[in-house]
Design an enzyme around this catalytic site. Structure first.
Site, PDB file in Angstrom:
ATOM      1  CB  SER A   1      -2.362  -7.371   5.754  1.00  0.00           C
ATOM      2  OG  SER A   1      -1.982  -5.839   4.550  1.00  0.00           O
TER       3      SER A   1
ATOM      4  CG  ASP B   1       5.414  -5.193   4.222  1.00  0.00           C
ATOM      5  OD1 ASP B   1       5.026  -5.097   3.416  1.00  0.00           O
ATOM      6  OD2 ASP B   1       4.712  -5.769   5.058  1.00  0.00           O
TER       7      ASP B   1
ATOM      8  CG  HIS C   1       2.266  -7.557   3.129  1.00  0.00           C
ATOM      9  ND1 HIS C   1       2.270  -7.020   4.217  1.00  0.00           N
ATOM     10  CD2 HIS C   1       1.105  -7.862   2.636  1.00  0.00           C
ATOM     11  CE1 HIS C   1       1.426  -6.700   4.287  1.00  0.00           C
ATOM     12  NE2 HIS C   1       0.242  -7.469   4.078  1.00  0.00           N
TER      13      HIS C   1
END
Length: 285
Positions: A151, A230, A263
Site C-alpha cells: 500500500s 480490495d 487489501h
C-alpha cells in the site's frame, strides 16, 4: 551519526533470530524503531536482505508478526528488514489527527514543508542512515538488498527503487499506491509534506518516475500482486497506470490480479512466498 542501535527484544525463529531495535536517528532527530530477521545462514557471514515498507497505520512490528515471511526467508538465507512507517513523538500540531497523514503515514519521502520538514525525512533516513547502519552492525550484504512493501509502503518500494536503483537490486509490491499524485491519499500527503506545487510531487510518484525513464532500471522484472476485492483499488491504487508506464519504458512487469483477495495481510501472506523467491533469485544472481 546514528547511535548504535539498542536491542529491545530477541526471539529464536526458524533457526534464525527475530530482532527488534531502537536508535537515535540523526536524519529524523528522534528515536526510531526497526526490526530485523536474520536467517540461520547469517552466522557464517553476510547475507542478502529484503527491506519491507509497511502501509498506513502500521509500524516496524506489523510485517514480522503478520506476513509469515520468516520460515521461507530462513530457507532462502534472506534477511528481512522492516523500519517504522513514520517518526513518532515529535508532538507536532495535527500529527495524530488523521490515520492517513502524520504519525504512521510518512510516505517514505523527505518533507519540504514546515513543520514536517524537520522530522519527516523517511527517504534520507532509510537510504542514507538505516541501511548503512545495518550494513555496519548486522551480517547483511549491502550490495544485495531488495525492496518491497504494501500500500503506502508499496508506493515507497517502487519510488525508492526507481530513485535509488544503485542501492536496490530487486523490487516488488503488494497493492501499491501506484500514482499518488492522482489519488486522495497521495494528494493529501503530498500537499502537506511537499506543498501545493504539483510538479514537485512527480519525483515521488512511481508512475511518473517510470514514464520519465529512458530504459528499464530492473531488467530482472518487477513483481506486483493486487487483490480484486480490495476496497481501495479503484480510488487509491491505480496499478493500470503503472502497468502502462512500464510498458512504455520497456520495464518488465509481472502484475498479478487475484479474484477474491482484499487489501489486508491474509492477502499478503498468501503470496509472500512468491515475493521472497522473486527477490532471492535476483539477489543471488
Amino acid at each position: 551519526m546514528s547511535t548504535h542501535p539498542q536491542l529491545i527484544s530477541e526471539h529464536a525463529c526458524f533457526g534464525g533470530r527475530q530482532l527488534f531495535y531502537q536508535h537515535d536517528a540523526h536524519e529524523i532527530g528522534l528515536p526510531m524503531k526497526f526490526s530485523v530477521f536474520l536467517p540461520p545462514q547469517a552466522v557464517h557471514g553476510p547475507v542478502p536482505a529484503l527491506l519491507y515498507l509497511a502501509g498506513l497505520t502500521c509500524n516496524e512490528e506489523t510485517f514480522m508478526a503478520k506476513a509469515g515471511a520468516q520460515r521461507l526467508a530462513a530457507e532462502l538465507g534472506l534477511a528481512l528488514i522492516a523500519p517504522d512507517t513514520s517518526p513518532r513523538g515529535a508532538n507536532l500540531p495535527g500529527e495524530a489527527d488523521s490515520w492517513d497523514f502524520g504519525t504512521g503515514a510518512g510516505f517514505y519521502l523527505d518533507a519540504t514543508q514546515a513543520p514536517w520538514s524537520r522530522h519527516w525525512r523517511m527517504e534520507r533516513y532509510i537510504t542514507a542512515e538505516l541501511l548503512p547502519l545495518l550494513a555496519s552492525t548486522q551480517p547483511i550484504d549491502a550490495g544485495r538488498i531488495g525492496i518491497s512493501g504494501h500500500s503506502m509502503g508499496g508506493h515507497g518500494a517502487l519510488t525508492l527503487a526507481l530513485r535509488h536503483p544503485a542501492l536496490f537490486k530487486s523490487v516488488s509490491a503488494f497493492a501499491p499506491i501506484c500514482a499518488p499524485s492522482q489519488c486522495p491519499w497521495g494528494r493529501k500527503a503530498f500537499t502537506g509534506y511537499l506543498g501545493a506545487d504539483e510538479a514537485s510531487w512527480l519525483a515521488h510518484d512511481a508512475t511518473a518516475l517510470m514514464t520519465a525513464l529512458p530504459a528499464a532500471p530492473f531488467p530482472g522484472g518487477i513483481l506486483i500482486d493486487q487483490g480484486l476485492t480490495d476496497k481501495f483499488l479503484a480510488d487509491q491504487l491505480h496499478p493500470e497506470l503503472f502497468e502502462a508506464a512500464c510498458a512504455s519504458s520497456g520495464q518488465p512487469l509481472t502484475l498479478r490480479r487475484h479474484a477474491g483477495y482484499d487489501h489486508g495481510y491474509y492477502f499478503i501472506a498468501t503470496f509472500m512466498a512468491d515475493h521472497l523467491a522473486h527477490h532471492a533469485r535476483q539477489l543471488s544472481a
